[in-house]
Design an enzyme around this catalytic site. Structure first.
Site, PDB file in Angstrom:
ATOM      1  N   THR A 131     -23.359 -54.187  31.052  1.00  0.00           N
ATOM      2  CA  THR A 131     -24.464 -55.140  30.954  1.00  0.00           C
ATOM      3  C   THR A 131     -25.717 -54.388  30.510  1.00  0.00           C
ATOM      4  O   THR A 131     -26.286 -53.610  31.283  1.00  0.00           O
ATOM      5  CB  THR A 131     -24.716 -55.804  32.333  1.00  0.00           C
TER       6      THR A 131
ATOM      7  N   LYS B 213     -27.433 -49.078  51.661  1.00  0.00           N
ATOM      8  CA  LYS B 213     -28.454 -48.085  51.286  1.00  0.00           C
ATOM      9  C   LYS B 213     -29.803 -48.722  50.955  1.00  0.00           C
ATOM     10  O   LYS B 213     -30.848 -48.141  51.217  1.00  0.00           O
ATOM     11  CB  LYS B 213     -27.965 -47.226  50.116  1.00  0.00           C
TER      12      LYS B 213
ATOM     13  N   GLY C  37     -25.428 -49.337  38.178  1.00  0.00           N
ATOM     14  CA  GLY C  37     -25.482 -49.965  39.503  1.00  0.00           C
ATOM     15  C   GLY C  37     -26.106 -49.011  40.512  1.00  0.00           C
ATOM     16  O   GLY C  37     -26.825 -48.074  40.147  1.00  0.00           O
TER      17      GLY C  37
ATOM     18  N   SER D 175     -14.145 -43.079  55.713  1.00  0.00           N
ATOM     19  CA  SER D 175     -15.193 -42.095  55.454  1.00  0.00           C
ATOM     20  C   SER D 175     -14.778 -40.669  55.840  1.00  0.00           C
ATOM     21  O   SER D 175     -14.227 -40.439  56.914  1.00  0.00           O
ATOM     22  CB  SER D 175     -16.456 -42.469  56.236  1.00  0.00           C
TER      23      SER D 175
ATOM     24  N   GLY E 159     -15.717 -36.409  42.339  1.00  0.00           N
ATOM     25  CA  GLY E 159     -16.960 -36.441  43.113  1.00  0.00           C
ATOM     26  C   GLY E 159     -16.875 -35.838  44.506  1.00  0.00           C
ATOM     27  O   GLY E 159     -17.809 -36.006  45.299  1.00  0.00           O
TER      28      GLY E 159
ATOM     29  N   SER F 130     -17.104 -38.366  55.985  1.00  0.00           N
ATOM     30  CA  SER F 130     -18.327 -37.739  56.486  1.00  0.00           C
ATOM     31  C   SER F 130     -18.168 -37.134  57.887  1.00  0.00           C
ATOM     32  O   SER F 130     -18.664 -36.031  58.125  1.00  0.00           O
ATOM     33  CB  SER F 130     -19.490 -38.736  56.458  1.00  0.00           C
TER      34      SER F 130
HETATM   35  P1  ATR Z   1     -22.055 -49.090  42.894  1.00  0.00           P
HETATM   36  O1  ATR Z   1     -22.861 -49.165  44.149  1.00  0.00           O
HETATM   37  O2  ATR Z   1     -20.678 -48.489  43.082  1.00  0.00           O
HETATM   38  O3  ATR Z   1     -22.809 -48.479  41.766  1.00  0.00           O
HETATM   39  P2  ATR Z   1     -22.575 -51.637  41.665  1.00  0.00           P
HETATM   40  O4  ATR Z   1     -24.012 -51.512  41.991  1.00  0.00           O
HETATM   41  O5  ATR Z   1     -21.901 -52.955  41.854  1.00  0.00           O
HETATM   42  O6  ATR Z   1     -21.706 -50.619  42.521  1.00  0.00           O
HETATM   43  O7  ATR Z   1     -22.379 -51.139  40.150  1.00  0.00           O
HETATM   44  C1  ATR Z   1     -21.112 -51.096  39.555  1.00  0.00           C
HETATM   45  C2  ATR Z   1     -21.238 -50.472  38.162  1.00  0.00           C
HETATM   46  O8  ATR Z   1     -19.935 -50.385  37.583  1.00  0.00           O
HETATM   47  C3  ATR Z   1     -22.084 -51.288  37.208  1.00  0.00           C
HETATM   48  O9  ATR Z   1     -22.694 -50.420  36.287  1.00  0.00           O
HETATM   49  C4  ATR Z   1     -21.017 -52.163  36.537  1.00  0.00           C
HETATM   50  O10 ATR Z   1     -21.384 -52.672  35.267  1.00  0.00           O
HETATM   51  P3  ATR Z   1     -22.238 -54.048  35.167  1.00  0.00           P
HETATM   52  O11 ATR Z   1     -23.659 -53.673  35.494  1.00  0.00           O
HETATM   53  O12 ATR Z   1     -22.065 -54.485  33.765  1.00  0.00           O
HETATM   54  O13 ATR Z   1     -21.639 -54.979  36.179  1.00  0.00           O
HETATM   55  C5  ATR Z   1     -19.912 -51.155  36.372  1.00  0.00           C
HETATM   56  N1  ATR Z   1     -18.600 -51.783  36.207  1.00  0.00           N
HETATM   57  C6  ATR Z   1     -17.864 -52.409  37.158  1.00  0.00           C
HETATM   58  N2  ATR Z   1     -16.702 -52.848  36.632  1.00  0.00           N
HETATM   59  C7  ATR Z   1     -16.700 -52.501  35.317  1.00  0.00           C
HETATM   60  C8  ATR Z   1     -15.775 -52.661  34.237  1.00  0.00           C
HETATM   61  N3  ATR Z   1     -14.599 -53.262  34.387  1.00  0.00           N
HETATM   62  N4  ATR Z   1     -16.110 -52.173  33.020  1.00  0.00           N
HETATM   63  C9  ATR Z   1     -17.291 -51.530  32.838  1.00  0.00           C
HETATM   64  N5  ATR Z   1     -18.208 -51.340  33.819  1.00  0.00           N
HETATM   65  C10 ATR Z   1     -17.921 -51.817  35.040  1.00  0.00           C
END
Ligand code: ATR
Length: 281
Positions: free
Chosen positions: A163, A76, A139, A25, A248, A27
């Site tokens: 998804t 969180k 996510g 981190s 970011g 922070s």
């Molecule tokens: P975070 O807290 O980092 O947002 P998360 O809640 O697990 O972590 O969300 C990860 C995001 O990255 C989701 O939108 C996920 O898509 P899914 O909802 O379909 O799982 C996306 N993601 C992760 N790996 C991916 C990949 N290889 N291709 C496309 N999207 C991906």
């Protein structure tokens, strides 16, 4: 009460960032820089909480006299549930990244959306109002910024996710039914162009490219990746297609500045701190 976090003799106001993992981190460095700059007598430490021990860790911090804490992955949502009262923006985000430990209990805030919007509008001088905005991912990271993007009145806000169901669930949380976002999959992005594209997926962590067409980057597009530290495949694709690219790091410093302001009532200057952290990378 445990003395694990016992107060030092020179009793500064103490803050912490709680996460798992936490060693990486930035922070503590950011808050130390803010404290120095604004002459605030505070300490700020990284605290590793066991995955099943977030609440116990927070209770220990409170018992040891800490004034507040930041919360990072994966706690969180638990911080949201643990808060006894919530700042208005938190109702929109469903997650807490900043807690105040007060006499009336734990007050939960979320500064992530504000941090992203400040970085885009102030540091990158890009208005969101009237722009075509694409949010990639649905996510936790996407959810933390979704509502604040909508508040800024983009011409349209599209949430694209691997998804579809999750994208739909996110846009249905829109606080304002009159101002709707659209949900889609990456396949639906052909024939669409955007002025601001924000990558909130976790694909940067694994160096995975997103299946998005090269044609989505409008002329003058700002492509923003919520990851920082190196060029992600998304940033590379955006750069190769003529977009202005940002990582970011600015958001990280801006969300920290907002937390610092909430705790201390003083707004630190962020440009020099962004530069400081970037130079360390
Ligand atoms: P975070 O807290 O980092 O947002 P998360 O809640 O697990 O972590 O969300 C990860 C995001 O990255 C989701 O939108 C996920 O898509 P899914 O909802 O379909 O799982 C996306 N993601 C992760 N790996 C991916 C990949 N290889 N291709 C496309 N999207 C991906």
């Amino acid at each position: 009460m445990t003395d694990k976090y016992a107060k030092p003799f020179n009793s500064l106001d103490r803050y912490a960032v709680v996460g798992n993992p936490i060693a990486h981190s930035k922070s503590p460095l950011i808050h130390e820089a803010f404290a120095k700059q604004t002459n605030q007598d505070i300490s700020y430490e990284p605290i590793l909480a066991p995955l099943d021990g977030f609440e116990a860790t927070v209770r220990d911090l409170i018992a040891s006299g800490y004034k507040g804490a930041n919360v990072t992955v994966p706690f969180k949502f638990e911080a949201f549930q643990l808060s006894t009262s919530l700042a208005p923006q938190v109702d929109l985000a469903g997650a807490v990244n900043t807690m105040i430990f007060s006499d009336i209990g734990i007050i939960g805030h979320n500064t992530d959306g504000d941090g992203l919007v400040r970085d885009i509008t102030q540091n990158l001088a890009t208005n969101i109002e009237g722009k075509r905005v694409l949010l990639l991912g649905a996510g936790g990271a996407a959810e933390g910024v979704f509502q604040l993007l909508l508040v800024k009145k983009p011409a349209k806000l599209v949430v694209a996710n691997r998804t579809y169901k999750k994208a739909l669930r996110l846009v249905e949380k829109s606080f304002d039914k009159a101002r709707r976002a659209e949900a889609c999959t990456f396949d639906d992005l052909n024939d669409q162009q955007f002025d601001i594209i924000i990558n909130a997926t976790s694909t940067g962590l694994t160096d995975t490219a997103l299946p998005i067409p090269n044609t989505i980057f409008a002329k003058g597009c700002l492509a923003y990746d919520m990851m920082y530290g190196r060029e992600t495949p998304f940033m590379k694709q955006a750069r190769e297609n003529g977009a202005q690219v940002a990582d970011g790091l600015g958001m990280l410093v801006e969300q920290a500045a907002e937390a610092f302001y909430i705790w201390r009532g003083v707004r630190p200057e962020t440009q020099s701190v962004i530069q400081l952290i970037r130079n360390l990378a």
